[in-house]
Write an enzyme that holds these catalytic residues in place. Structure first.
Site, PDB file in Angstrom:
ATOM      1  N   THR A   6       0.838  -1.190   0.000  1.00 54.93           N
ATOM      2  CA  THR A   6       0.000   0.000   0.000  1.00 54.93           C
ATOM      3  C   THR A   6       0.873   1.239   0.000  1.00 54.93           C
ATOM      4  O   THR A   6       1.921   1.243   0.634  1.00 54.93           O
ATOM      5  CB  THR A   6      -0.863   0.040   1.289  1.00 54.93           C
ATOM      6  OG1 THR A   6      -1.711  -1.097   1.324  1.00 54.93           O
ATOM      7  CG2 THR A   6      -1.719   1.284   1.358  1.00 54.93           C
ATOM      8  N   ARG A  34     -13.684  -8.437  -1.665  1.00 54.36           N
ATOM      9  CA  ARG A  34     -12.951  -8.134  -0.426  1.00 54.36           C
ATOM     10  C   ARG A  34     -12.444  -6.687  -0.435  1.00 54.36           C
ATOM     11  O   ARG A  34     -11.897  -6.212  -1.417  1.00 54.36           O
ATOM     12  CB  ARG A  34     -11.776  -9.085  -0.285  1.00 54.36           C
ATOM     13  CG  ARG A  34     -10.898  -8.859   0.963  1.00 54.36           C
ATOM     14  CD  ARG A  34      -9.709  -7.960   0.669  1.00 54.36           C
ATOM     15  NE  ARG A  34      -8.753  -7.966   1.777  1.00 54.36           N
ATOM     16  CZ  ARG A  34      -7.668  -7.204   1.838  1.00 54.36           C
ATOM     17  NH1 ARG A  34      -7.404  -6.358   0.873  1.00 54.36           N
ATOM     18  NH2 ARG A  34      -6.852  -7.278   2.868  1.00 54.36           N
ATOM     19  N   GLY A  36     -10.061  -4.153   2.000  1.00 50.02           N
ATOM     20  CA  GLY A  36      -9.123  -4.149   3.120  1.00 50.02           C
ATOM     21  C   GLY A  36      -9.189  -2.869   3.917  1.00 50.02           C
ATOM     22  O   GLY A  36     -10.203  -2.162   3.929  1.00 50.02           O
ATOM     23  N   ASP A  37      -8.077  -2.546   4.568  1.00 48.20           N
ATOM     24  CA  ASP A  37      -8.028  -1.343   5.398  1.00 48.20           C
ATOM     25  C   ASP A  37      -7.846  -0.075   4.567  1.00 48.20           C
ATOM     26  O   ASP A  37      -8.094   1.025   5.061  1.00 48.20           O
ATOM     27  CB  ASP A  37      -6.908  -1.454   6.437  1.00 48.20           C
ATOM     28  CG  ASP A  37      -5.534  -1.591   5.802  1.00 48.20           C
ATOM     29  OD1 ASP A  37      -5.440  -2.028   4.636  1.00 48.20           O
ATOM     30  OD2 ASP A  37      -4.547  -1.254   6.467  1.00 48.20           O
ATOM     31  N   THR A  57       0.332   0.308   6.818  1.00 48.87           N
ATOM     32  CA  THR A  57       0.489  -0.663   5.740  1.00 48.87           C
ATOM     33  C   THR A  57       0.607  -2.046   6.374  1.00 48.87           C
ATOM     34  O   THR A  57       1.032  -2.155   7.523  1.00 48.87           O
ATOM     35  CB  THR A  57       1.727  -0.339   4.879  1.00 48.87           C
ATOM     36  OG1 THR A  57       1.875  -1.324   3.854  1.00 48.87           O
ATOM     37  CG2 THR A  57       2.997  -0.305   5.712  1.00 48.87           C
ATOM     38  N   GLY A  58       0.211  -3.070   5.632  1.00 52.39           N
ATOM     39  CA  GLY A  58       0.350  -4.415   6.186  1.00 52.39           C
ATOM     40  C   GLY A  58      -0.877  -5.262   5.939  1.00 52.39           C
ATOM     41  O   GLY A  58      -1.595  -5.062   4.962  1.00 52.39           O
ATOM     42  N   ASP A  59      -1.101  -6.210   6.839  1.00 56.21           N
ATOM     43  CA  ASP A  59      -2.196  -7.157   6.711  1.00 56.21           C
ATOM     44  C   ASP A  59      -3.520  -6.470   7.032  1.00 56.21           C
ATOM     45  O   ASP A  59      -3.970  -6.434   8.170  1.00 56.21           O
ATOM     46  CB  ASP A  59      -1.948  -8.332   7.659  1.00 56.21           C
ATOM     47  CG  ASP A  59      -3.005  -9.408   7.533  1.00 56.21           C
ATOM     48  OD1 ASP A  59      -4.037  -9.173   6.861  1.00 56.21           O
ATOM     49  OD2 ASP A  59      -2.809 -10.477   8.118  1.00 56.21           O
ATOM     50  N   GLY A  60      -4.132  -5.920   5.978  1.00 57.95           N
ATOM     51  CA  GLY A  60      -5.313  -5.092   6.166  1.00 57.95           C
ATOM     52  C   GLY A  60      -6.492  -5.813   6.785  1.00 57.95           C
ATOM     53  O   GLY A  60      -7.286  -5.216   7.501  1.00 57.95           O
TER      54      GLY A  60
END
Lengths: 144, 170
Positions: A6, A34, A36-37, A57-60
């Site tokens: 991201t 889907r 995400g964040d 940023t990361g595993d949303g």
């Protein structure tokens, strides 16, 4: 992990106004539909002129359950320095999901910046008037 | 890891070493543009450059091989937010988000309805957001029995489905 998933960006302009933005095409092989964040205010980014801003940023799928950027800004509103606010937001997620991968950067309205991460090494980029070009800051995973 | 900026403002901060995105935002904000417009210039640059294949079109195919876009912009002066989610057929995510913020009372539009809004407000589309690389990646994944995937508590987990909930009568 070389999959920087991201772009999340914060800008303070010459008037001292703060804005944030995020853009992503999401997780690879996600289930159709889907989200995400990335488009969630308070999760991937948040800004308040009175306090500062945050980008994540990361595993949303995990991070959006904790609104880490809202948390960072609220912690700074209560007087926390950016570095502690960033670490606190990441640690809240790590306590519940020890295997999650993610990171945040925090800036306050004075321009003080910091980052925190979990599960990977995080890098964020900064450009200010005192720099000749963009500078990259590296943040090592914090052991909570 | 904390750094005091003596020069202060303007200031641009971004996740990852997306140098061209930060430079684009810096040029905008140093040239007198607003923080919102600088953020849009910066993120838009990553969409065009397809930073790491995870921003903009041509990356992160879903289970059907399609690329969709999520984006957000927030104005810290007014606390206004514009966002698009699971947007299809339009590559300009951050510009679509700014259109939602500046030209509607809403906060988020999703899916094909977000695409229709974005195109009606002047953005390019409908366009195919897939690329040769994203389709190759997807076909390789299909050949590998759709592994890895994000399903859980379903059968069959080790192939492409169709899936049904595990432990229920079928």
């Amino acid at each position: 992990i070389d999959n920087h998933d991201t772009i999340s960006m914060a800008v303070i302009d010459k008037m001292g106004h703060i804005a944030v933005g995020t853009s992503t095409n999401g997780a690879t092989f996600k289930i159709p539909g889907r989200v995400g964040d990335g488009p969630i205010a308070g999760s991937s980014s948040y800004a308040d002129n009175e306090v500062g801003a945050c980008g994540a940023t990361g595993d949303g799928d995990i991070m959006m359950r904790f609104l880490p950027c809202y948390q960072v800004v609220e912690s700074m509103r209560l007087g926390m320095e950016p570095e502690l606010a960033a670490k606190d937001a990441i640690s809240r997620i790590a306590r519940k999901y020890p295997n999650f991968v993610g990171a945040v950067f925090a800036i306050n309205k004075q321009g003080l910046h910091a980052g925190a991460c979990h599960g990977w090494t995080f890098q964020y980029s900064v450009r200010s008037p005192e720099m000749d070009d963009v500078e990259v800051f590296t943040v090592l995973p914090w052991n909570f | 890891q904390e750094v005091e900026t003596s020069g202060r403002f303007p200031l641009v901060v971004s996740t990852w070493p997306f140098l061209e995105a930060v430079r684009a935002a810096w040029r905008a904000v140093d040239g007198g543009f607003s923080a919102v417009d600088a953020v849009v210039e910066g993120c838009s640059t990553c969409e065009v450059l397809r930073c790491d294949g995870t921003v903009g079109p041509g990356g992160s195919p879903d289970e059907n091989g399609e690329t969709t876009i999520d984006a957000l912009v927030m104005d810290g002066a007014t606390m206004e937010v514009g966002a698009v989610a699971a947007m299809r057929y339009v590559k300009d995510g951050i510009r679509a988000a700014r259109l939602v913020m500046q030209h509607t009372e809403h906060t988020m539009l999703v899916g094909e309805q977000a695409s229709i809004f974005a195109i009606s407000m002047g953005l390019a589309g409908p366009t195919n957001l897939s690329s040769t690389e994203s389709l190759e990646k997807w076909m390789k994944w299909k050949k590998n029995d759709c592994q890895p995937n994000f399903r859980k508590h379903v059968l069959p987990l080790d192939s492409c489905g169709p899936y049904h909930p595990k432990g229920t009568v079928d």
